[in-house]
Design a protein around this motif. Structure first.
Motif, PDB file in Angstrom:
ATOM      1  N   ILE A 116     -19.075  13.496   0.558  1.00 46.89           N
ATOM      2  CA  ILE A 116     -20.266  14.096   1.142  1.00 46.89           C
ATOM      3  C   ILE A 116     -20.707  15.245   0.239  1.00 46.89           C
ATOM      4  CG2 ILE A 116     -18.860  15.558   2.651  1.00 46.89           C
ATOM      5  CD1 ILE A 116     -22.346  14.187   3.527  1.00 46.89           C
ATOM      6  N   VAL A 117     -21.992  15.268  -0.093  1.00 41.92           N
ATOM      7  CA  VAL A 117     -22.558  16.329  -0.926  1.00 41.92           C
ATOM      8  C   VAL A 117     -23.371  17.251  -0.029  1.00 41.92           C
ATOM      9  CG1 VAL A 117     -24.041  16.892  -2.879  1.00 41.92           C
ATOM     10  CG2 VAL A 117     -22.654  14.809  -2.926  1.00 41.92           C
ATOM     11  N   ILE A 118     -23.007  18.527   0.006  1.00 41.88           N
ATOM     12  CA  ILE A 118     -23.700  19.520   0.832  1.00 41.88           C
ATOM     13  C   ILE A 118     -24.485  20.427  -0.099  1.00 41.88           C
ATOM     14  CG2 ILE A 118     -23.409  21.396   2.487  1.00 41.88           C
ATOM     15  CD1 ILE A 118     -20.802  20.053   3.342  1.00 41.88           C
TER      16      ILE A 118
ATOM     17  N   ALA B 214     -24.023  17.945  13.852  1.00 44.00           N
ATOM     18  CA  ALA B 214     -23.966  17.248  12.567  1.00 44.00           C
ATOM     19  C   ALA B 214     -23.249  18.097  11.519  1.00 44.00           C
ATOM     20  CB  ALA B 214     -25.379  16.899  12.099  1.00 44.00           C
ATOM     21  N   VAL B 215     -23.478  19.425  11.541  1.00 44.55           N
ATOM     22  CA  VAL B 215     -22.820  20.306  10.582  1.00 44.55           C
ATOM     23  C   VAL B 215     -21.311  20.330  10.829  1.00 44.55           C
ATOM     24  CG1 VAL B 215     -22.588  22.710   9.843  1.00 44.55           C
ATOM     25  CG2 VAL B 215     -24.855  21.725  10.196  1.00 44.55           C
ATOM     26  N   ALA B 216     -20.894  20.341  12.104  1.00 43.41           N
ATOM     27  CA  ALA B 216     -19.459  20.316  12.398  1.00 43.41           C
ATOM     28  C   ALA B 216     -18.825  19.027  11.900  1.00 43.41           C
ATOM     29  CB  ALA B 216     -19.230  20.472  13.898  1.00 43.41           C
ATOM     30  N   LEU B 217     -19.592  17.944  11.917  1.00 45.41           N
ATOM     31  CA  LEU B 217     -19.041  16.646  11.533  1.00 45.41           C
ATOM     32  C   LEU B 217     -18.966  16.490  10.012  1.00 45.41           C
ATOM     33  CD1 LEU B 217     -17.997  14.451  13.427  1.00 45.41           C
ATOM     34  CD2 LEU B 217     -20.125  13.211  13.055  1.00 45.41           C
ATOM     35  N   VAL B 218     -20.046  16.815   9.303  1.00 43.79           N
ATOM     36  CA  VAL B 218     -20.078  16.561   7.859  1.00 43.79           C
ATOM     37  C   VAL B 218     -19.830  17.812   7.037  1.00 43.79           C
ATOM     38  CG1 VAL B 218     -21.651  14.639   8.164  1.00 43.79           C
ATOM     39  CG2 VAL B 218     -22.580  16.883   7.627  1.00 43.79           C
ATOM     40  N   GLY B 219     -19.888  18.988   7.656  1.00 46.80           N
ATOM     41  CA  GLY B 219     -19.692  20.228   6.924  1.00 46.80           C
ATOM     42  C   GLY B 219     -21.013  20.898   6.621  1.00 46.80           C
TER      43      GLY B 219
END
Length: 499
Positions: free
Chosen positions: A324-326, A276-281
């Motif tokens: 997308i907000v990280i 999921a991190v690879a996909l959305v950052g």
């Protein structure tokens, strides 16, 4: 006066907030301290800068050196402040003039020899500096990236000595060569390579025109990946502002920007094992993921059910919002994610359900479990679902028909139809709001009654209702830009909701 101020820029998502580098020399035991919320790489700058200044034949002050990076609440990381810190120390020691520092911003990491090394995130910094009408000095390694901002005042240098000589009134620094105004926006696989698959080609054209999300289902080897790879080639060219936005994301991610292809729409195809991190950052220092690297382009997910359901569900919010907000404990970053999702899947675990030849041995329960890996809310956000059946072998070797069009022909129709949408709403049909939808998708009494009855039979949600109308609006634009939607437009849009 032993105080000097230089300007630089931090990296915070695709933003580049300004940082004032304040340097003060005072009495006391010799030493250097850096304050202002620096992270490890910035704190280590005191050693890099000291040795670089000495190896450039300047004198490092034998005094207490205090470096403040303001604003203090903004986290600073990386070696991007090295050049600004070094020039601030030299200016505070009266080794370079302070006056010319006020009109410039400086980015670059210093090697111990005094050479300048490239840094990431230069493009966002240049865009912000251009808005402030400031000159920026960057390492030569970032010259290709700096050349993309044609109207920015940029200078490139190889060493600290070159920058100091320029500030002293010596030889002028080089300017980067201007990148090609058009770039290569059409490079890539051509649609002429695809044989048959008329319905899938039609769905691809509709998706390109309206910016709609597309799901293709079919047995292995039927051309799903071929079709997806050819979508960027039929999309309209990026505008300069869109291309700069896309390149800014790549710059922040530390990826090289090719000046010959900077106007080309991105095509990202992560493997189904991606997290999921690879996909959305994400990360402790947030970096963009695949959905942001696909900004203004295509995100292709092959073997869709093989992705983790958790990974797929993180796409639901950015599909709606376009960003997308990280959030992390120390910082929060927002990355753009206005991408077009194209997915491909097999109809069952073995891949041959529905094949004319009885090759599938999957049970109905196995097929149901396989398809249930894709959540209903995610499917609800996909506008077009199309089957891609096997092409008869005889058709593969037959002469090309008039329906086997190349990408240039299809792209011309796409641009013409999208122009109708841009003139009407200022954006593609897949991005128009509900209020704009009510204004631009007028239905007659008979069409509305028929449409509502069809939706009731199919059991579609309110979101699906609006998405079908957006697709119908795109079909009408391809049909010459009719002001009112006809039943044929609605019927074709509805057939793409079957899954």
């Amino acid at each position: 006066m032993s105080l000097a101020v230089t300007l630089s820029r931090a990296q915070e998502g695709v933003a580049a907030p300004q940082v004032m580098v304040e340097v003060h020399l005072s009495g006391g035991l010799p030493g250097t301290s850096i304050v202002g919320l620096p992270e490890a790489a910035v704190r280590e700058a005191r050693d890099r800068v000291r040795v670089a200044i000495q190896n450039t034949a300047f004198e490092y002050p034998n005094r207490k050196v205090t470096v403040n990076l303001a604003p203090a609440e903004l986290p600073k990381d990386g070696g991007r402040f090295d050049l600004a810190i070094a020039l601030g120390i030299l200016a505070a020691g009266n080794q370079v003039p302070r006056e010319r520092l006020d009109e410039c911003e400086f980015l670059g990491e210093l090697a111990l020899s005094g050479d300048l090394r490239g840094v990431s995130g230069v493009l966002p910094a240049l865009l912000r500096a251009r808005a402030r009408r400031r000159r920026v000095v960057v390492p030569r390694a970032n010259a290709a990236e700096a050349a993309l901002v044609s109207d920015a005042d940029v200078r490139v240098a190889d060493t600290l000595a070159e920058v100091c000589g320029w500030l002293r009134g010596g030889q002028d620094l080089d300017t980067p060569e201007t990148a090609s105004a058009g770039g290569d926006s059409t490079f890539g696989p051509d649609l002429i390579d695809v044989r048959g698959q008329l319905q899938a080609r039609r769905a691809l054209e509709i998706a390109a025109t309206g910016g709609h999300h597309l799901l293709m289902s079919g047995p292995p080897g039927t051309g799903k990946t071929m079709l997806a790879e050819r979508l960027p080639g039929i999309l309209p060219p990026l505008t300069e502002s869109e291309a700069l936005e896309t390149c800014a994301v790549r710059s922040v991610a530390g990826h090289a920007v090719d000046p010959a292809l900077w106007r080309r729409r991105p095509f990202r195809a992560p493997h189904h094992t991606a997290s999921a991190v690879a996909l959305v950052g994400g990360g402790s220092q947030p970096r963009p993921g695949e959905i942001s690297l696909a900004h203004n382009g295509v995100l292709f997910l092959d073997e869709l059910p093989e992705f983790s359901r958790h990974v797929l569900d993180v796409l639901r919010e950015p599909l709606e919002s376009g960003s997308i907000v990280i959030s992390r404990a120390a910082r929060q970053c927002t990355f753009p994610a206005q991408f077009q999702l194209v997915a491909a899947m097999n109809p069952c675990p073995c891949g041959y359900a529905g094949d004319p030849r009885p090759r599938c041995h999957c049970t109905p329960d196995q097929i149901a479990r396989y398809r249930s890996r894709i959540s209903g809310p995610l499917l609800d956000r996909i506008d077009l679902c199309v089957e891609v059946p096997r092409v008869p072998l005889a058709d593969l070797g037959a002469p090309r028909s008039i329906y086997d069009e190349d990408s240039a022909t299809v792209r011309a129709r796409v641009i013409k139809a999208r122009t109708h949408a841009l003139m009407r709403a200022g954006r593609p049909n897949g991005e128009i709001s509900t209020r704009e939808l009510e204004r631009d998708c007028a239905l007659g009494a008979a069409e509305r009654q028929w449409f509502e009855a069809a939706l009731e039979r199919l059991g579609l949600s309110a979101r699906a209702y609006h998405r079908v109308l957006r697709v119908a609006r795109t079909i009408a634009d391809l049909d010459g830009g009719a002001a009112a939607l006809e039943r044929s437009h609605l019927a074709e849009a509805l057939q793409y909701r079957r899954f």
